[in-house]
Design a protein around this motif. Structure first.
Motif, PDB file in Angstrom:
ATOM      1  N   GLU B 101      86.558  54.923  43.141  1.00 19.06           N
ATOM      2  CA  GLU B 101      85.960  55.684  44.230  1.00 19.06           C
ATOM      3  C   GLU B 101      85.247  54.682  45.151  1.00 19.06           C
ATOM      4  OE1 GLU B 101      85.244  56.032  41.028  1.00 19.06           O
ATOM      5  OE2 GLU B 101      86.361  57.849  40.462  1.00 19.06           O
ATOM      6  N   LEU B 102      85.343  54.895  46.468  1.00 22.43           N
ATOM      7  CA  LEU B 102      84.879  53.872  47.408  1.00 22.43           C
ATOM      8  C   LEU B 102      83.427  53.466  47.184  1.00 22.43           C
ATOM      9  CD1 LEU B 102      86.643  54.877  50.748  1.00 22.43           C
ATOM     10  CD2 LEU B 102      87.245  53.069  49.137  1.00 22.43           C
ATOM     11  N   ASP B 103      82.545  54.469  47.009  1.00 29.48           N
ATOM     12  CA  ASP B 103      81.123  54.154  46.837  1.00 29.48           C
ATOM     13  C   ASP B 103      80.871  53.413  45.531  1.00 29.48           C
ATOM     14  OD1 ASP B 103      80.530  55.259  49.227  1.00 29.48           O
ATOM     15  OD2 ASP B 103      79.824  57.185  48.432  1.00 29.48           O
ATOM     16  N   THR B 104      81.448  53.936  44.429  1.00 29.59           N
ATOM     17  CA  THR B 104      81.278  53.309  43.112  1.00 29.59           C
ATOM     18  C   THR B 104      81.788  51.875  43.138  1.00 29.59           C
ATOM     19  OG1 THR B 104      81.833  55.481  42.255  1.00 29.59           O
ATOM     20  CG2 THR B 104      81.644  53.699  40.642  1.00 29.59           C
ATOM     21  N   ASN B 105      82.959  51.709  43.724  1.00 21.79           N
ATOM     22  CA  ASN B 105      83.586  50.391  43.770  1.00 21.79           C
ATOM     23  C   ASN B 105      82.708  49.410  44.546  1.00 21.79           C
ATOM     24  OD1 ASN B 105      85.603  48.217  44.515  1.00 21.79           O
ATOM     25  ND2 ASN B 105      86.850  49.560  43.246  1.00 21.79           N
ATOM     26  N   LYS B 106      82.147  49.899  45.650  1.00 24.63           N
ATOM     27  CA  LYS B 106      81.299  49.041  46.479  1.00 24.63           C
ATOM     28  C   LYS B 106      80.039  48.633  45.719  1.00 24.63           C
ATOM     29  CE  LYS B 106      79.290  48.725  51.106  1.00 24.63           C
ATOM     30  NZ  LYS B 106      79.113  49.406  52.391  1.00 24.63           N
ATOM     31  N   VAL B 107      79.411  49.608  45.032  1.00 29.89           N
ATOM     32  CA  VAL B 107      78.184  49.322  44.282  1.00 29.89           C
ATOM     33  C   VAL B 107      78.426  48.231  43.237  1.00 29.89           C
ATOM     34  CG1 VAL B 107      76.567  50.253  42.575  1.00 29.89           C
ATOM     35  CG2 VAL B 107      77.090  51.560  44.648  1.00 29.89           C
ATOM     36  N   TRP B 108      79.487  48.396  42.425  1.00 29.64           N
ATOM     37  CA  TRP B 108      79.732  47.425  41.352  1.00 29.64           C
ATOM     38  C   TRP B 108      80.226  46.090  41.887  1.00 29.64           C
ATOM     39  CZ3 TRP B 108      77.421  47.813  36.962  1.00 29.64           C
ATOM     40  CH2 TRP B 108      76.992  49.081  36.551  1.00 29.64           C
ATOM     41  N   SER B 109      80.858  46.105  43.062  1.00 33.38           N
ATOM     42  CA  SER B 109      81.277  44.840  43.675  1.00 33.38           C
ATOM     43  C   SER B 109      80.066  44.026  44.123  1.00 33.38           C
ATOM     44  CB  SER B 109      82.179  45.109  44.883  1.00 33.38           C
ATOM     45  OG  SER B 109      83.343  45.771  44.476  1.00 33.38           O
ATOM     46  N   ILE B 110      78.953  44.725  44.382  1.00 39.60           N
ATOM     47  CA  ILE B 110      77.719  44.023  44.740  1.00 39.60           C
ATOM     48  C   ILE B 110      76.924  43.667  43.485  1.00 39.60           C
ATOM     49  CG2 ILE B 110      75.496  44.258  45.949  1.00 39.60           C
ATOM     50  CD1 ILE B 110      77.000  46.158  47.922  1.00 39.60           C
ATOM     51  N   VAL B 111      76.851  44.624  42.529  1.00 35.18           N
ATOM     52  CA  VAL B 111      76.047  44.423  41.319  1.00 35.18           C
ATOM     53  C   VAL B 111      76.578  43.236  40.488  1.00 35.18           C
ATOM     54  CG1 VAL B 111      75.414  45.438  39.086  1.00 35.18           C
ATOM     55  CG2 VAL B 111      75.221  46.804  41.172  1.00 35.18           C
ATOM     56  N   CYS B 112      77.898  43.139  40.336  1.00 33.48           N
ATOM     57  CA  CYS B 112      78.468  42.100  39.462  1.00 33.48           C
ATOM     58  C   CYS B 112      78.081  40.675  39.869  1.00 33.48           C
ATOM     59  CB  CYS B 112      79.979  42.258  39.357  1.00 33.48           C
ATOM     60  SG  CYS B 112      80.434  43.700  38.379  1.00 33.48           S
ATOM     61  N   PRO B 113      78.325  40.257  41.128  1.00 34.27           N
ATOM     62  CA  PRO B 113      77.913  38.889  41.481  1.00 34.27           C
ATOM     63  C   PRO B 113      76.397  38.685  41.422  1.00 34.27           C
ATOM     64  CG  PRO B 113      78.902  40.007  43.382  1.00 34.27           C
ATOM     65  CD  PRO B 113      79.116  40.886  42.205  1.00 34.27           C
ATOM     66  N   VAL B 114      75.619  39.736  41.724  1.00 31.73           N
ATOM     67  CA  VAL B 114      74.159  39.612  41.636  1.00 31.73           C
ATOM     68  C   VAL B 114      73.747  39.396  40.182  1.00 31.73           C
ATOM     69  CG1 VAL B 114      71.977  40.867  41.916  1.00 31.73           C
ATOM     70  CG2 VAL B 114      73.687  40.944  43.734  1.00 31.73           C
ATOM     71  N   MET B 115      74.371  40.161  39.261  1.00 30.41           N
ATOM     72  CA  MET B 115      74.095  39.983  37.831  1.00 30.41           C
ATOM     73  C   MET B 115      74.464  38.572  37.374  1.00 30.41           C
ATOM     74  SD  MET B 115      72.738  42.488  36.106  1.00 30.41           S
ATOM     75  CE  MET B 115      73.259  42.181  34.423  1.00 30.41           C
ATOM     76  N   GLY B 116      75.547  38.037  37.939  1.00 30.09           N
ATOM     77  CA  GLY B 116      75.958  36.679  37.606  1.00 30.09           C
ATOM     78  C   GLY B 116      74.869  35.671  37.944  1.00 30.09           C
ATOM     79  N   VAL B 117      74.260  35.847  39.115  1.00 33.14           N
ATOM     80  CA  VAL B 117      73.173  34.953  39.536  1.00 33.14           C
ATOM     81  C   VAL B 117      71.949  35.149  38.639  1.00 33.14           C
ATOM     82  CG1 VAL B 117      71.568  34.420  41.418  1.00 33.14           C
ATOM     83  CG2 VAL B 117      73.981  34.833  41.929  1.00 33.14           C
ATOM     84  N   LEU B 118      71.598  36.426  38.365  1.00 32.34           N
ATOM     85  CA  LEU B 118      70.414  36.700  37.547  1.00 32.34           C
ATOM     86  C   LEU B 118      70.564  36.134  36.133  1.00 32.34           C
ATOM     87  CD1 LEU B 118      69.496  40.381  38.586  1.00 32.34           C
ATOM     88  CD2 LEU B 118      68.399  38.237  39.280  1.00 32.34           C
ATOM     89  N   LEU B 119      71.757  36.277  35.538  1.00 37.99           N
ATOM     90  CA  LEU B 119      71.981  35.734  34.193  1.00 37.99           C
ATOM     91  C   LEU B 119      71.863  34.215  34.197  1.00 37.99           C
ATOM     92  CD1 LEU B 119      74.900  38.043  32.990  1.00 37.99           C
ATOM     93  CD2 LEU B 119      72.635  37.879  31.951  1.00 37.99           C
ATOM     94  N   THR B 120      72.349  33.582  35.281  1.00 38.67           N
ATOM     95  CA  THR B 120      72.240  32.125  35.398  1.00 38.67           C
ATOM     96  C   THR B 120      70.769  31.703  35.447  1.00 38.67           C
ATOM     97  OG1 THR B 120      74.265  32.182  36.716  1.00 38.67           O
ATOM     98  CG2 THR B 120      73.009  30.126  36.733  1.00 38.67           C
ATOM     99  N   VAL B 121      69.982  32.413  36.269  1.00 36.90           N
ATOM    100  CA  VAL B 121      68.555  32.121  36.380  1.00 36.90           C
ATOM    101  C   VAL B 121      67.872  32.333  35.027  1.00 36.90           C
ATOM    102  CG1 VAL B 121      66.387  32.859  37.447  1.00 36.90           C
ATOM    103  CG2 VAL B 121      68.465  32.680  38.842  1.00 36.90           C
ATOM    104  N   LEU B 122      68.202  33.446  34.366  1.00 36.41           N
ATOM    105  CA  LEU B 122      67.604  33.755  33.064  1.00 36.41           C
ATOM    106  C   LEU B 122      67.931  32.672  32.041  1.00 36.41           C
ATOM    107  CD1 LEU B 122      66.080  36.031  31.447  1.00 36.41           C
ATOM    108  CD2 LEU B 122      68.346  36.865  30.776  1.00 36.41           C
ATOM    109  N   PHE B 123      69.201  32.258  32.004  1.00 37.89           N
ATOM    110  CA  PHE B 123      69.646  31.232  31.050  1.00 37.89           C
ATOM    111  C   PHE B 123      68.868  29.937  31.234  1.00 37.89           C
ATOM    112  CE2 PHE B 123      72.262  27.597  29.846  1.00 37.89           C
ATOM    113  CZ  PHE B 123      72.704  27.956  28.583  1.00 37.89           C
ATOM    114  N   TRP B 124      68.765  29.479  32.503  1.00 38.59           N
ATOM    115  CA  TRP B 124      68.086  28.205  32.757  1.00 38.59           C
ATOM    116  C   TRP B 124      66.588  28.322  32.593  1.00 38.59           C
ATOM    117  CZ3 TRP B 124      70.033  23.436  32.779  1.00 38.59           C
ATOM    118  CH2 TRP B 124      71.423  23.346  32.825  1.00 38.59           C
TER     119      TRP B 124
END
Lengths: 128, 130
Positions: B101-124
């Motif tokens: 669904e367009l809205d769902t797809n858009k939300v997760w397309s934003i959340v995923c790369p942001v989570m990638g950055v947050l996990l990197t920050v958390l790890f370091w």
């Protein structure tokens, strides 16, 4: 390429020519990568430090050594599948495509063999 | 396109013709970080090779890894790993036929790369502040 049924008209086309088995293997290895990638990330964070003696003692133990060997196999297999798709998409000339896929296979097997050898050497105490 | 019989087939419009959106970004970044993770594998093999070669080789590796360039590369491959992991998880959801669904797809397309950055920050943060 057939010309009868609709599946027969498309079978063998596309840059890869076939794909379901490749697609599934990419997913199976992805699940392995997810588990083993999180394992190594958490393990590194749980180690008291990253000095030589600490990491060697850690990776030489049976369970970490096994997990590390599996991580090597799973990630390199997954990378080999992923890079294959990359080359199939961007290298259009058949001879060049064959050449880069050959190099990819050699590199994947060489990398995996090297990694596994290192883990086995550490686990069996060859490195002092 | 050297393949006989495929030369006259239509090509889909390429990157420059589409308006940029999160789904396009996350898809491209999945391929970019997947390729980047090859560098991560190479460094993992180097790390294991240094361990298996003995203390002198390990110390050389550790010295290189803790130079400024070493840190940049290591932070880069952790970011690449976590970002690829997050967009890979997104792919698992899409693979079962959900999340289109367009809205769902858009939300997760934003959340995923942001989570990638947050996990990197958390790890370091955990690694450097412990």
């Amino acid at each position: 390429m057939g010309n009868g049924t609709s599946i027969g008209r498309v079978r063998g086309l596309g840059s890869a020519k076939s794909g379901s088995h490749h697609w599934l293997l990419q997913r199976f290895t992805a699940i392995g990568n997810l588990l083993l990638g999180l394992w190594i990330a958490v393990s590194i964070l749980l180690l008291p430090n990253l000095s030589y003696s600490t990491v060697v003692e850690w990776v030489s133990a049976p369970v970490p050594a096994t997990a590390m060997a599996l991580l090597i196999i799973s990630t390199i297999w997954h990378a080999r599948l992923g890079l294959q798709v990359l080359f199939e998409d961007y290298v259009h000339e058949n001879g060049s495509k064959f050449a880069v896929l050959t190099l990819l296979n050699l590199a994947a097997f060489a990398g995996a063999a090297f990694g596994l050898f290192c883990v086995i050497r550490l686990a069996l105490g060859g490195a002092a | 396109m050297a393949q006989a019989g495929t030369t006259n087939r239509p090509l889909s419009p390429h990157l420059q013709i589409w308006r940029w959106g999160p789904a396009m970004f996350v898809s491209i970044m999945h391929r970019v970080t997947g390729s980047g993770n090859v560098v991560g594998i190479a460094i993992l093999l180097w790390w294991l090779g240094a361990m298996a070669s003995g203390k002198a080789a390990y110390d050389t590796f550790a010295w290189l890894a803790t130079t400024p360039i070493g840190y940049i590369v290591l932070v880069g491959i952790t970011w690449s790993f976590f970002t690829h992991m997050m967009s890979g998880l997104r792919h698992f959801v899409l693979d079962i036929g959900a999340g289109y669904e367009l809205d769902t797809n858009k939300v997760w397309s934003i959340v995923c790369p942001v989570m990638g950055v947050l996990l990197t920050v958390l790890f370091w943060a955990i690694l450097l502040l412990r």
